[in-house]
Design a protein around this motif. Structure first.
Motif, short mmCIF file in Angstrom:
data_model
loop_
_atom_site.label_atom_id
_atom_site.label_comp_id
_atom_site.label_asym_id
_atom_site.label_seq_id
_atom_site.Cartn_x
_atom_site.Cartn_y
_atom_site.Cartn_z
N ILE A 34 0.86 -1.19 0.00
CA ILE A 34 0.00 0.00 0.00
C ILE A 34 0.89 1.23 0.00
N GLY A 35 0.87 1.94 -1.11
CA GLY A 35 1.71 3.11 -1.25
C GLY A 35 1.12 4.34 -0.57
N PRO A 36 1.81 5.46 -0.66
CA PRO A 36 1.32 6.69 -0.04
C PRO A 36 0.17 7.32 -0.81
N GLY A 37 -0.14 6.83 -2.01
CA GLY A 37 -1.21 7.42 -2.81
C GLY A 37 -2.58 7.05 -2.28
N GLY A 38 -3.53 7.05 -3.17
CA GLY A 38 -4.91 6.82 -2.76
C GLY A 38 -5.65 8.12 -2.58
N HIS A 39 -6.94 8.03 -2.36
CA HIS A 39 -7.73 9.23 -2.17
C HIS A 39 -9.00 8.88 -1.40
N ILE A 40 -9.73 9.92 -1.06
CA ILE A 40 -10.98 9.78 -0.29
C ILE A 40 -12.08 10.44 -1.10
N SER A 41 -13.27 9.89 -1.03
CA SER A 41 -14.39 10.50 -1.75
C SER A 41 -15.66 10.36 -0.93
N ALA A 42 -16.59 11.26 -1.21
CA ALA A 42 -17.94 11.20 -0.65
C ALA A 42 -18.90 11.50 -1.79
N LYS A 43 -19.89 10.63 -2.02
CA LYS A 43 -20.79 10.78 -3.17
C LYS A 43 -22.20 10.37 -2.81
N THR A 44 -23.13 11.02 -3.48
CA THR A 44 -24.51 10.57 -3.42
C THR A 44 -24.81 9.74 -4.67
N HIS A 45 -25.88 8.98 -4.62
CA HIS A 45 -26.23 8.10 -5.72
C HIS A 45 -27.71 8.27 -6.05
N ARG A 46 -27.98 8.24 -7.36
CA ARG A 46 -29.36 8.35 -7.87
C ARG A 46 -30.07 9.56 -7.28
N THR A 47 -29.41 10.71 -7.43
CA THR A 47 -30.00 11.97 -6.99
C THR A 47 -30.67 12.63 -8.19
#
Length: 860
Positions: A95-108
């Protein structure tokens, strides 16, 4: 006996033993390292070329209550640190230092009325600043509020992708109302595009980068996109009235993977999943989403098949190399026999004689083994236990062979023994053991075919032992049957008037015991070299078939939309194009069941002309109103297909795949005559035209070629390693077989030279001497070569059900093991040529011998 004096007295034999030992130790220590390095490279390429959404560890959180909602970047980053602390030790290096975080809604949904429905989901990416460029407007800022239907609702600033502007009518300055029961307003303040659309991270966020079209079975067409908002917008992102999901993506660095660590990584992934599952509370639930275990399972299956085949051929190569070294050691002990016998007759103990001979062998073999071991470190790859163990096994085995041979030869002083008997009656115990080996080998081969693959994904000892047992059984049968053709040959030669055939066959019969070890070496050498060549040819042929099955034609041009007739004609008239077949693909509805399978409408006759000379066949359709369906749609006599127009078709049969189009799921193949007009979105082309030129003629199309598909299959490191290993082993085993013949010549050179010199005093010519030597050598080659070639050709059939080599052949089972004649003929010709050259060399050396030395007082 002084060791330096012994080395000088037998310099040629000593040098040969040293060279053979160095090469054997280099092979046994170096080839496993390069093989393991190829496994590591294959795993790293598999992980780096797979989509990030499959390899990365993605922790998803779904808040069920407001207490579980997150409103700031700091809260999300704290969660990222928490998940990284929970990683098991085996996963942390990957597991490298990269990656990201997300927050999403669906079927809006967007609150508007139209012929289709628009869905604009709200999304936040922790690394959006480095992944997107704002081409119009500006980046989103802080949210505000507004009054709507008597209530104060948030107004979130967002940006949309360029594709959403053209396909969904969204643009800068617009304000859209989202939601049905709980409303949120979004103000579009910018339009973005991805800096690197091919970046691995976008596989997690394809909904942000593209507009997705969804066609429900019972509703209007839907268009979905996800708009980006700023960190400040997180405060307005709640789960009320919409589906909200958080994601922490822990990016996997495939370049740090090792094939040796795969079992530990699998166990660590399972442990991490358990840790994630227990972190959930009543306010939020967590789960781990990753395709890493499935990727590792598939890789383990392919690696297991590769290991089985390569350990088999490399183990056989090592055994043959060890046998050739034993031949050289036997030659050395034979050359020392007079000296040691004289010492034994003068009062030396057996221990002293054996110590002297074995010490000379150890002094030659030990440093040579160290040299080969040291040279193996020049090859790439990890240091496996076999790297240290292999050279030690070589030294111990060769010295033990020398000790055993010296003990048997000098048990008593001046022990007389005869090795010139055509046959010796074996003991009942020996016959019983040999019969048991043969029966067990045949029974094991039968059980292997009946059982098939083990299905464990691990090394199968049963699969590795059966070829060894079959080879040993064939060698025992060959040695047991060896006297009978010799007896027949002697009897036939005795009836003739020529003396050379009788003398040659008689000497071959008297030297039969000397030829036992060469037979035991030649048989596995020939069988494994032929086996490697047959498997290599089978993989190569299946790879070619798989490339044709994947593309369906020499060149396939596919367009998302219908290709206009004038464009089709432009392609037909393009320089280099010889044949073009039109096809239309799409989803159709079956009137009776309402299912939506895929369909291919194609001119089969023209398609066959395009594929003329291809290794695959095409199905047959008997009439314009017939169809062939997949197994998932089988069992229907007639179907009503609603495509461009409704038509009723008779189901003619079931097919497993439509080459170049569909290989699983629900699909059907129909003739182009069922189409109400000649639509086409796929062109199947034969000719000498570059993909770039076709892409210029049809800009919106995708071009695939059979040659590129074949190159992609062969470019896999695991596949390339298996094929390269087969070639190397075939050449090496052929070389060792030739060396075995040469050593057999050298082993009887002294006695043969004396006999030829004696016969020359009686009038034997040089030509007759060469024929005599050839007749003495040929029985070993003529008896062993057919058995070894037949066993090598039969081994793939015996092992076929137990070894799945589809991973090296584009996913198709390697069932065609029909060998060509080149390898058997080349091996037989090589052995025959070596025997002929040996006969000429031996005759030339015997010509220098003084004929007076052949006649001595007291000689028999």
């Amino acid at each position: 006996m002084r060791i330096p004096l012994g080395v000088r007295a037998h310099a040629g034999t000593s040098a040969l033993l040293v060279v053979l030992t160095v090469i054997a130790c280099l092979l046994v220590a170096g080839l496993p390292r390069t093989m393991q390095a190829s496994f590591d490279e294959a795993l790293r390429r598999s992980l780096t070329e797979a989509e990030a959404v499959r390899t990365d560890l993605t922790v998803t959180g779904a808040p069920a209550l407001p207490a579980g909602e997150l409103y700031s970047r700091a809260q999300f980053e704290g969660g990222d640190l928490h998940w990284r602390r929970l990683l098991p030790p085996a996963l942390r290096p990957l597991i490298g230092p990269g990656g990201h975080i997300s927050a999403k809604t669906h079927r809006t949904p967007v609150n508007e009325t139209s012929a289709f429905r628009n869905f604009v989901n709200l999304g936040w990416l922790s690394d959006a600043a480095r992944r997107v460029d704002w081409v119009r407007g500006r980046a989103p800022g802080k949210p505000s509020t507004m009054r709507y239907q008597g209530a104060t609702i948030p107004v979130v600033e967002v940006g949309v992708v360029e594709e959403a502007v053209s396909r969904m009518g969204l643009d800068v300055g617009q304000t859209r109302m989202l939601g049905e029961s709980v409303h949120t307003a979004v103000r579009i303040v910018g339009v973005f595009r991805a800096r690197d659309p091919a970046g691995r991270s976008w596989s997690h966020d394809a909904d942000v980068l593209h507009v997705t079209k969804v066609v429900p079975v019972d509703g209007p067409e839907e268009l979905h996109t996800t708009a980006l908002m700023s960190d400040d917008g997180l405060g307005a992102l709640t789960n009320r009235g919409r589906t909200l999901t958080y994601r922490w993506v822990l990016a996997l660095d495939g370049r740090a993977a090792s094939a040796l660590d795969v079992p530990g990584v699998e166990a660590a992934a399972a442990e991490f999943q358990r840790q994630v599952d227990v972190q959930g509370t009543g306010t939020i639930s967590y789960r781990l989403v990753t395709g890493l275990p499935q990727l590792l399972t598939g890789f383990k299956a392919a690696m297991s098949a590769a290991q089985t085949v390569m350990y088999l051929v490399l183990g056989g190569l090592f055994a043959v190399a060890l046998g050739v070294i034993a031949l050289a050691a036997r030659l050395l002990t034979d050359r020392m026999e007079r000296t040691l016998a004289l010492a034994r007759a003068r009062g030396a103990s057996l221990w002293q004689v054996v110590s002297a001979g074995s010490a000379l062998t150890a002094v030659l073999v030990g440093p040579a083994a160290l040299a080969g071991y040291a040279l193996s470190f020049l090859l790439p790859g990890p240091v496996l236990p076999i790297v240290h163990l292999g050279p030690a096994v070589v030294v111990v085995a060769v010295v033990a062979f020398a000790v055993a041979r010296l003990v048997l030869a000098h048990r008593t002083p001046l022990r007389e023994h005869r090795a010139d008997l055509v046959a010796v009656r074996p003991s009942a115990r020996r016959v019983t053991v040999e019969a048991l080996v043969v029966v067990l080998a045949l029974a094991g081969a039968y059980l292997l075919r009946a059982r098939g693959q083990s299905g464990t994904g691990q090394q199968d000892p049963f699969l590795l032992l059966i070829p060894v047992a079959l080879t040993l059984a064939a060698a025992l049968i060959t040695l047991r049957c060896y006297p009978y053709p010799l007896r027949l040959l002697v009897r036939l030669a005795a009836r003739g008037r020529a003396a050379v055939p009788f003398l040659g066959s008689t000497r071959a019969a008297r030297e039969r015991s000397v030829g036992a070890l060469p037979v035991l070496i030649l048989l596995p050498a020939l069988s494994l070299s032929v086996f490697a060549a047959v498997v290599h040819d089978g993989i190569t042929a299946t790879q070619r078939l798989a490339s044709w099955q994947k593309v369906g034609a020499p060149i396939k041009l596919t367009s998302a939309a219908n290709i206009p007739p004038d464009v089709v004609e432009r392609v037909r008239r393009a320089p280099g194009v010889e044949q073009v077949a039109l096809a239309l693909t799409g989803r159709v509805q079956l009137g009776a069941t309402g299912e939506w399978p895929y369909a291919v409408a194609v001119d089969l006759a023209q398609w066959r002309r395009v594929n003329e000379g291809a290794p695959m066949g095409l199905p047959e359709l008997s009439g314009p109103a017939s169809a062939l369906v997949s197994p998932a749609l089988g069992g229907q006599g007639a179907v009503e297909v609603r495509w461009l127009s409704a038509v009723r078709l008779t189901v003619q049969g079931v097919i497993d795949a439509v080459p170049g189009f569909y290989a699983d799921g629900q699909f059907l193949l129909v003739p182009r005559e069922v189409l109400p007009w000649p639509a086409a979105n796929t062109l199947l082309i034969r000719g000498d035209i570059s993909p770039a030129e076709l892409a210029r003629l049809v800009p919106a199309a995708t071009v695939e070629t059979q040659e590129a598909a074949l190159a992609a299959i062969q470019a896999d490191p695991l596949t390339g390693t298996v094929r390269a290993t087969m070639v190397v082993v075939t050449v090496a085993l052929g070389a060792y077989a030739l060396v075995a013949i040469v050593l057999s010549l050298a082993a009887g050179a002294a006695g043969r030279a004396r006999a030829v010199s004696l016969l020359r005093t009686l009038g034997l010519s040089d030509r007759q001497a060469r024929r005599l030597t050839l007749l003495e050598l040929m029985p070993v080659v003529l008896v062993t070569a057919p058995v070894g070639v037949a066993l090598g050709m039969g081994l793939p059939a015996a092992l076929g059900p137990g070894v799945d080599m589809s991973a090296f052949a584009g996913g198709l089972p390697v069932a065609d093991h029909t060998p060509g004649l080149l390898t058997p003929v080349a091996l037989a010709a090589g052995l025959g040529l070596c025997a002929v050259l040996g006969a000429y060399a031996h005759t030339a050396m015997s010509r220098r011998r003084n004929l007076d030395a052949a006649l001595r007082v007291g000689d028999p």
